[in-house]
Design an enzyme around this catalytic site. Structure first.
Site, PDB file in Angstrom:
ATOM      1  N   LYS A 160      23.063   2.849  36.969  1.00 27.98           N
ATOM      2  CA  LYS A 160      22.350   3.847  38.651  1.00 27.98           C
ATOM      3  C   LYS A 160      23.628   4.506  39.060  1.00 27.98           C
ATOM      4  O   LYS A 160      24.890   4.831  39.039  1.00 27.98           O
ATOM      5  CB  LYS A 160      21.958   2.742  38.866  1.00 27.98           C
ATOM      6  N   SER A 173      15.189   3.980  33.322  1.00 28.10           N
ATOM      7  CA  SER A 173      14.790   4.150  34.645  1.00 28.10           C
ATOM      8  C   SER A 173      15.576   5.195  35.035  1.00 28.10           C
ATOM      9  O   SER A 173      15.843   5.726  36.401  1.00 28.10           O
ATOM     10  CB  SER A 173      15.761   3.039  36.167  1.00 28.10           C
TER      11      SER A 173
END
Length: 238
Positions: free
Chosen positions: A196, A158
């Site tokens: 993230k 991701s």
């Protein structure tokens, strides 16, 4: 690797289907895991499906199929309503926040430093971070700067648009604060650790992926704890 709640839900579905041949309802799953809302069950079901443990059958209500069980599953342990399994893959008990590592030990030459590798971190669907120091790695000393540091092995894709790939090792400066735009280790609901980009959306916190295939996830500020900030990356070419 499954989180505690993911494994509890998987085993609850498995045992219920063994007993009755019918998957439990979302309300039954919510009550069994003592969750406040069914949205948490939706997230757990999605995570189990993405990991290949269950399959949702189309055009059928409450249609779930258990494809596999965790390697650590002991069939002699019966998951009863309200009973948490005692065998958790990867560790025993509820995952805890990453413990502060020992300060990196600098080599005599001053050109390198030893950093503890604390396990794996998800760049994708969150997984539990392993809490044990598995081994140490040597990194350039000028990568670190002040403070305590630890390393994590990346699992997932991701963050590929930020240049972070599956199998990379990230170097993290330990800390509990971050500025918008920093790439951080975030602990969600005291259960799941993920890598993230940190953003703020009003009073909420956004964990932003660097891959258009993944959605930005929004959480209340009390649900996210920053565990450190990315300061370096190591990649091995085979």
């Amino acid at each position: 690797m499954l989180t505690r709640k993911q494994q509890e839900l998987l085993l609850f579905i498995h045992e219920r289907m063994k007993e009755s041949g019918v998957p439990p309802s979302f309300d039954e799953m919510k009550d069994a895991l003592d969750l406040a809302s069914k949205s948490g069950i939706h997230r757990l079901i999605t995570a189990l499906e993405e990991r290949g443990f269950i399959r949702r059958l189309p055009n059928r209500a409450r249609a779930l199929e258990v494809i596999k069980l965790p390697d650590a599953y002991n069939p002699s342990l019966q998951l009863r309503r309200g009973f948490s399994p005692s065998v958790i893959e990867g560790s025993l008990g509820k995952p805890q926040p990453i413990a502060p590592p020992k300060p990196a030990a600098h080599a005599d030459t001053g050109s390198s430093a030893s950093v503890p590798v604390m396990g794996r971190i998800a760049a994708g669907v969150p997984i539990s971070a392993i809490q044990n120091n598995t081994h140490d790695i040597t990194v350039p000393a000028d990568m670190l700067g002040p403070g305590e540091h630890y390393a994590l092995e990346v699992k997932g894709d991701s963050m590929i648009d930020a240049g972070i790939f599956d199998g990379d090792t990230v170097i993290i400066r330990n800390g509990n604060t971050a500025n918008p735009g920093d790439i951080v280790v975030a602990l969600v609901d005291d259960e799941e650790a993920t890598l993230k980009r940190f953003r703020r959306k009003g009073a909420s916190i956004a964990l932003e992926a660097a891959n258009p295939a993944y959605e930005t996830r929004i959480f209340g500020p009390d649900r996210v704890k920053v565990q450190g900030k990315l300061v370096g990356l190591i990649r091995r070419y085979h």
